[in-house]
Design a protein around this motif. Structure first.
Motif, PDB file in Angstrom:
ATOM      1  N   GLY A 117      14.886 -18.593 -20.332  1.00 21.19           N
ATOM      2  CA  GLY A 117      13.980 -17.671 -21.014  1.00 21.19           C
ATOM      3  C   GLY A 117      12.545 -18.115 -20.912  1.00 21.19           C
ATOM      4  N   LEU A 171       9.743 -15.909 -19.163  1.00 22.06           N
ATOM      5  CA  LEU A 171       8.558 -15.507 -19.917  1.00 22.06           C
ATOM      6  C   LEU A 171       7.285 -15.901 -19.175  1.00 22.06           C
ATOM      7  CD1 LEU A 171       7.352 -14.365 -22.531  1.00 22.06           C
ATOM      8  CD2 LEU A 171       7.587 -16.633 -23.550  1.00 22.06           C
ATOM      9  N   LEU A 179      13.344  -9.766 -21.794  1.00 23.38           N
ATOM     10  CA  LEU A 179      12.942 -10.867 -22.667  1.00 23.38           C
ATOM     11  C   LEU A 179      13.472 -10.659 -24.089  1.00 23.38           C
ATOM     12  CD1 LEU A 179       9.263 -11.386 -21.438  1.00 23.38           C
ATOM     13  CD2 LEU A 179      11.201 -12.944 -21.098  1.00 23.38           C
TER      14      LEU A 179
END
Length: 542
Positions: free
Chosen positions: A146, A150, A337
């Motif tokens: 993640g 991001l 996300l």
């Protein structure tokens, strides 16, 4: 006398819930434990948790470079279908056992209960550590991936930009902190969060499907490319073997279903609801994956362009080319996300419960803290702290290897697969006697389905220690085997230092018996619920 029908219905439902919670705690006591956690989760919530941990659009997106290197379309699509069917078989095998022994200990408890008395202790120890490391590393890989995803959003505007190691690790720690805070101080909202995850994921897949196929600014691929294109030349592996190495994308994504067994002590009727959630979540994930992957393959840019992405995460570039703008690409990436945060929160929830369950039986050093619950927060707080700290420290591996994420996904898949496979193996070796009366029995197909699961797990252990491509360098090596060996050393070391003295395994262990322990209690509790509910209905009408 109460003339308000709504109040009468509410009172009846509350009474049923109270009786159901009491029955579940009584059944848990028969399995050797005292209920210490509030039973506030529904089947839909557990289904949402399992679905959140698998996080299909997120998991397949962050690992897409693996299948693009090893076969491309055929591996991505048909590899997904193959692994979905195998995962459904494993989920059904675990559900069959879970229906008999619904405790937060999950697979390690099951191994102990189904083994003979002589082997119960060591079987539960090995399974417990496999499952614990799998829980930790899947949480780690979700949140670390993640962080990479991001930060990759910046490359939508600056394609030559890539985050350095410190930026990636700090972003990872920030995500871990958010997941910790939600789990620690927002526990009462976990039921809602898990349900919202289902709707967010479904809406995201539909939005991405419509957007990609309707815009397709970068052009569309042919049906032949989507369904039949196979190219393993970028991997260096032989063509057939490359396909299997590429299955890590699907296998890693489809691992979370077994983790929800750790939530059995927070569900009112775990013997029925948790097994159902396991199987349904895998079926839903398999269908979701096909719906999500097909439009991506139809608009897939040149593979060499995607694999050259400076940040190692090509999905943002797919969205950018399909929408024709960086802003459009970020809009679709934002949906992924969001799924990532649901997955990170859910994975840490399951990890903390797994840590707590194993620690209360002495399987983890410091069990006097990690095996307890916080009455005020209603969670195993120190188990949550340990899970967060371990994952955060493992993220430091990234400073030594830029291929760390691949290693995390590999070791998570290996450990969870082994954790799932050991109780299934014990059940098969004991002739499946302890599950023949399960409410989710596989019946006459049980040996065949269990056998398929075990063959796949044995293959997965070898496959997912392999590097994505050869030849390898120190920075591109798959260190899954090293991380796996490190935890194995800790497990064996602790066993000889203190585990063999203090660890006795689950508190109720007996040799195999055709009569299922707990099933008579379940039947009695259901009758009691019916009697007390009828009595309550009569009272409310008076």
């Amino acid at each position: 006398m109460d003339d308000n029908p709504a109040r009468r219905t509410s009172a009846t439902n509350d009474r049923k819930a109270s009786i159901g919670e009491h029955a579940a705690d009584a059944d848990l006591a028969k399995l050797g434990y005292k209920g210490e956690l509030p039973r506030s989760l529904s089947m839909l919530s557990v289904l949402g948790l399992s679905f959140a941990i698998m996080a299909v659009p997120y998991g397949t997106s962050t690992t897409m470079y693996i299948s693009l290197t090893n076969g491309q379309s055929v591996t991505i699509l048909w590899g997904w279908v193959l692994v979905s069917l195998i995962s459904l078989s494993i989920a059904a095998s675990l559900a069959e056992i879970c229906a008999v022994f619904p405790t937060a200990g999950g697979v390690y408890y099951w191994s102990a209960m189904m083994a003979t008395k002589d082997w119960a202790k060591i079987a539960s120890w090995i399974t417990g550590w496999m499952n614990l490391v799998g829980n930790w590393t899947v949480t780690l890989s979700i949140n670390f991936g993640g962080a990479q995803l991001l930060l990759s959003a910046i490359s939508l505007w600056r394609e030559d930009w890539a985050a350095n190691a410190w930026q990636t690790v700090l972003c990872f720690w920030a995500i871990m902190l958010i997941c910790f805070l939600v789990n620690a101080y927002g526990a009462k909202y976990l039921d809602l969060i898990n349900k919202v995850c289902i709707y967010w994921t479904a809406a995201s897949v539909v939005i991405i499907l419509i957007t990609l196929l309707s815009m397709a600014r970068g052009g569309r691929r042919s049906a032949e490319f989507v369904f039949a294109h196979y190219d393993s030349s970028l991997s260096g592996w032989p063509a057939g073997f490359s396909f299997f190495v590429g299955l890590l994308q699907a296998a890693y994504t489809l691992t979370g279903y077994g983790l929800v067994a750790a939530m059995c002590e927070e569900v009112q009727n775990p013997a029925r609801e948790v097994p159902k959630a396991m199987v349904l979540s895998v079926a839903a994930a398999g269908i979701t994956g096909v719906i999500y992957l097909l439009p991506i393959l139809f608009v897939l840019p040149e593979v060499s362009y995607l694999l050259a992405a400076a940040n190692g995460q090509p999905i943002g570039l797919v969205f950018k080319q399909a929408t024709g703008s960086a802003a459009g690409g970020f809009g679709l990436l934002f949906l992924i996300l969001g799924i990532m945060f649901f997955a990170g929160i859910g994975a840490l929830t399951a990890s903390s419960r797994c840590t707590y369950a194993f620690a209360r039986d002495g399987g983890v050093p410091g069990s006097r803290w990690f095996g307890t619950t916080n009455k005020q927060l209603g969670i195993p707080f120190w188990g949550l702290v340990l899970s967060t700290v371990v994952c955060s420290l493992l993220g430091l591996i990234y400073f030594g290897s830029t291929a760390a994420f691949g290693s995390f996904t590999g070791v998570a898949t290996i450990c969870l697969s082994c954790g799932y496979g050991l109780p299934i193996l014990v059940s098969v070796l004991r002739g499946r006697r302890l599950v023949k009366h399960s409410t989710y029995s596989l019946g006459r197909f049980g040996f065949i389905i269990n056998g398929i699961c075990l063959v796949w797990i044995a293959l997965a252990i070898v496959l997912f220690c392999m590097p994505v491509a050869i030849p390898v360098t120190p920075s591109s090596m798959n260190y899954a085997s090293v991380v796996f060996a490190g935890f194995a050393a800790i497990s064996f070391g602790w066993y000889f230092i203190g585990g063999r003295k203090h660890f006795t395994g689950p508190p109720v262990v007996q040799d195999a018996d055709p009569t299922i322990r707990g099933q008579a209690v379940v039947a009695d509790d259901e009758k009691q619920i019916g009697r007390e509910t009828s009595h309550t209905d009569v009272e409310t009408k008076m």
